[in-house]
Design a protein around this motif. Structure first.
Motif, PDB file in Angstrom:
ATOM      1  N   ALA A  44     -34.280 -13.457 -54.097  1.00 16.46           N
ATOM      2  CA  ALA A  44     -33.600 -13.936 -52.885  1.00 16.46           C
ATOM      3  C   ALA A  44     -34.371 -13.499 -51.644  1.00 16.46           C
ATOM      4  N   HIS A  45     -34.924 -12.267 -51.700  1.00 20.29           N
ATOM      5  CA  HIS A  45     -35.725 -11.764 -50.582  1.00 20.29           C
ATOM      6  C   HIS A  45     -37.022 -12.572 -50.436  1.00 20.29           C
ATOM      7  N   ALA A  46     -37.689 -12.808 -51.560  1.00 17.12           N
ATOM      8  CA  ALA A  46     -38.965 -13.543 -51.519  1.00 17.12           C
ATOM      9  C   ALA A  46     -38.771 -14.977 -51.006  1.00 17.12           C
ATOM     10  N   PHE A  47     -37.636 -15.581 -51.383  1.00 15.63           N
ATOM     11  CA  PHE A  47     -37.418 -16.989 -51.035  1.00 15.63           C
ATOM     12  C   PHE A  47     -36.359 -17.158 -49.945  1.00 15.63           C
ATOM     13  N   GLU A  48     -36.182 -16.116 -49.119  1.00 15.32           N
ATOM     14  CA  GLU A  48     -35.122 -16.195 -48.093  1.00 15.32           C
ATOM     15  C   GLU A  48     -35.423 -17.287 -47.058  1.00 15.32           C
ATOM     16  N   ASN A  49     -36.695 -17.552 -46.825  1.00 20.67           N
ATOM     17  CA  ASN A  49     -37.066 -18.651 -45.935  1.00 20.67           C
ATOM     18  C   ASN A  49     -37.937 -19.626 -46.730  1.00 20.67           C
ATOM     19  N   GLN A  50     -37.251 -20.485 -47.485  1.00 21.81           N
ATOM     20  CA  GLN A  50     -37.958 -21.377 -48.421  1.00 21.81           C
ATOM     21  C   GLN A  50     -38.980 -22.272 -47.737  1.00 21.81           C
ATOM     22  N   LYS A  51     -38.675 -22.635 -46.494  1.00 26.20           N
ATOM     23  CA  LYS A  51     -39.548 -23.582 -45.787  1.00 26.20           C
ATOM     24  C   LYS A  51     -40.979 -23.073 -45.649  1.00 26.20           C
ATOM     25  N   VAL A  52     -41.155 -21.774 -45.505  1.00 24.45           N
ATOM     26  CA  VAL A  52     -42.514 -21.252 -45.284  1.00 24.45           C
ATOM     27  C   VAL A  52     -43.291 -21.078 -46.593  1.00 24.45           C
ATOM     28  N   ILE A  53     -42.603 -21.144 -47.724  1.00 23.60           N
ATOM     29  CA  ILE A  53     -43.276 -20.899 -49.006  1.00 23.60           C
ATOM     30  C   ILE A  53     -44.146 -22.099 -49.387  1.00 23.60           C
ATOM     31  N   ARG A  54     -45.394 -21.808 -49.722  1.00 25.46           N
ATOM     32  CA  ARG A  54     -46.308 -22.843 -50.210  1.00 25.46           C
ATOM     33  C   ARG A  54     -46.320 -22.783 -51.733  1.00 25.46           C
ATOM     34  N   VAL A  55     -46.537 -23.957 -52.331  1.00 26.11           N
ATOM     35  CA  VAL A  55     -46.441 -24.057 -53.784  1.00 26.11           C
ATOM     36  C   VAL A  55     -47.634 -24.829 -54.338  1.00 26.11           C
ATOM     37  N   ALA A  56     -48.119 -24.371 -55.479  1.00 29.65           N
ATOM     38  CA  ALA A  56     -49.172 -25.105 -56.191  1.00 29.65           C
ATOM     39  C   ALA A  56     -48.742 -25.285 -57.641  1.00 29.65           C
ATOM     40  N   ILE A  57     -48.929 -26.497 -58.162  1.00 28.40           N
ATOM     41  CA  ILE A  57     -48.688 -26.744 -59.584  1.00 28.40           C
ATOM     42  C   ILE A  57     -50.040 -26.967 -60.248  1.00 28.40           C
ATOM     43  N   ASP A  58     -50.304 -26.179 -61.278  1.00 27.49           N
ATOM     44  CA  ASP A  58     -51.587 -26.229 -61.980  1.00 27.49           C
ATOM     45  C   ASP A  58     -52.754 -26.212 -60.988  1.00 27.49           C
ATOM     46  N   GLN A  59     -52.619 -25.306 -60.005  1.00 27.52           N
ATOM     47  CA  GLN A  59     -53.671 -24.998 -59.031  1.00 27.52           C
ATOM     48  C   GLN A  59     -53.963 -26.130 -58.040  1.00 27.52           C
ATOM     49  N   THR A  60     -52.982 -27.005 -57.823  1.00 29.27           N
ATOM     50  CA  THR A  60     -53.097 -28.035 -56.799  1.00 29.27           C
ATOM     51  C   THR A  60     -51.893 -27.918 -55.860  1.00 29.27           C
ATOM     52  N   HIS A  61     -52.149 -27.943 -54.529  1.00 27.64           N
ATOM     53  CA  HIS A  61     -51.048 -27.859 -53.579  1.00 27.64           C
ATOM     54  C   HIS A  61     -50.053 -28.999 -53.796  1.00 27.64           C
ATOM     55  N   VAL A  62     -48.758 -28.670 -53.741  1.00 26.11           N
ATOM     56  CA  VAL A  62     -47.719 -29.707 -53.834  1.00 26.11           C
ATOM     57  C   VAL A  62     -46.644 -29.457 -52.776  1.00 26.11           C
ATOM     58  N   LYS A  63     -45.866 -30.504 -52.496  1.00 22.46           N
ATOM     59  CA  LYS A  63     -44.732 -30.366 -51.577  1.00 22.46           C
ATOM     60  C   LYS A  63     -43.500 -29.908 -52.356  1.00 22.46           C
TER      61      LYS A  63
END
Lengths: 83, 151
Positions: A44-63
């Motif tokens: 919950a602490h890590a994802f408290e501001n979900q908007k700023v979190i960047r995500v990659a699936i299989d090492q490619t940036h995704v939305k």
């Protein structure tokens, strides 16, 4: 699938990677973050501001609306600060 | 042919740039950029650079491909370090060779702007007073710099 974490996301969760098995009802990145938050206060602490979190699936940036069905490795991290 | 390296050890910008022109007589321009660790007015002891192994190399390769598709460049070098880096040490270098200066300048700036916002590296500051300075925050100015290329 394998979840990997970097920088302060890693520090807040307290581990750099783990195997996760979300239920079939979790279909996209946003849903996966919400599901992870339910795993404990460190998430919950890590994802408290979900908007700023960047995500990659299989090492490619995704939305955040990207589907996770075929993901082998999904990474969560803060905005990048290299260079 | 691009050189892309993610490494802990230092590099030699002059030697890397020279390799772009060795044995060639068709290169008209070489632009090099080297990013260094600042001491932030004496308060910084070290930077610690974390990276995502595999994706870091992959993203740099993708950004280089994009630069090569936009400008007629002859050669590209991108080297980014990770691990502990002290003030005065090199962090990153980009070098581009081309027939003319304009594409060399543009491609080098493009590579740096995209590298900063797309390549998975994170800086953490360790301050000289022994207290951790914490993670460097992403700058809006860096996002703006990358956005200008999408216009």
């Amino acid at each position: 699938m394998k979840a990997v974490y970097f920088a302060w996301v890693r520090e807040r969760i307290g581990r750099s990677d783990e195997e996760i098995a979300p239920p079939a009802s979790v279909t996209d990145v946003e849903g996966l973050m919400t599901w992870l938050i339910g795993r404990g206060e460190e998430y919950a602490h890590a994802f408290e501001n979900q908007k700023v979190i960047r995500v990659a699936i299989d090492q490619t940036h995704v939305k955040h609306d990207a589907p996770i069905a075929n993901a082998r490795e999904i990474a969560f991290f803060p905005p990048m600060t290299g260079g | 042919m691009a050189t892309i390296r993610v490494q802990a050890e230092d590099f030699d910008p002059a030697a890397e740039a020279a390799a772009l022109t060795d044995g060639r007589t068709d290169v008209g321009a070489v632009v090099t950029f080297t990013g260094l660790c600042r001491d932030e007015g004496g308060v910084l002891e070290t930077l610690e650079l974390e990276h995502y192994p595999g994706m870091a190399e992959g993203e740099l390769a993708r950004i280089v491909k994009e630069a090569e598709a936009r400008w007629p460049v002859q050669g590209v070098v991108v080297i980014h370090r990770y691990g502990k880096i002290a003030p005065g040490e090199r962090i990153v270098m980009v070098a581009v060779s081309a027939w003319h200066r304009s594409e060399a300048f543009c491609a080098a700036e493009f590579l740096m702007d995209f590298l900063k916002t797309q390549a998975p590296f994170w800086k953490r500051q360790n301050l000289a007073d022994g207290k951790s300075g914490g993670w460097v925050e992403g700058k809006e100015a860096d996002d703006k710099a990358a956005e200008k290329w999408t216009r």
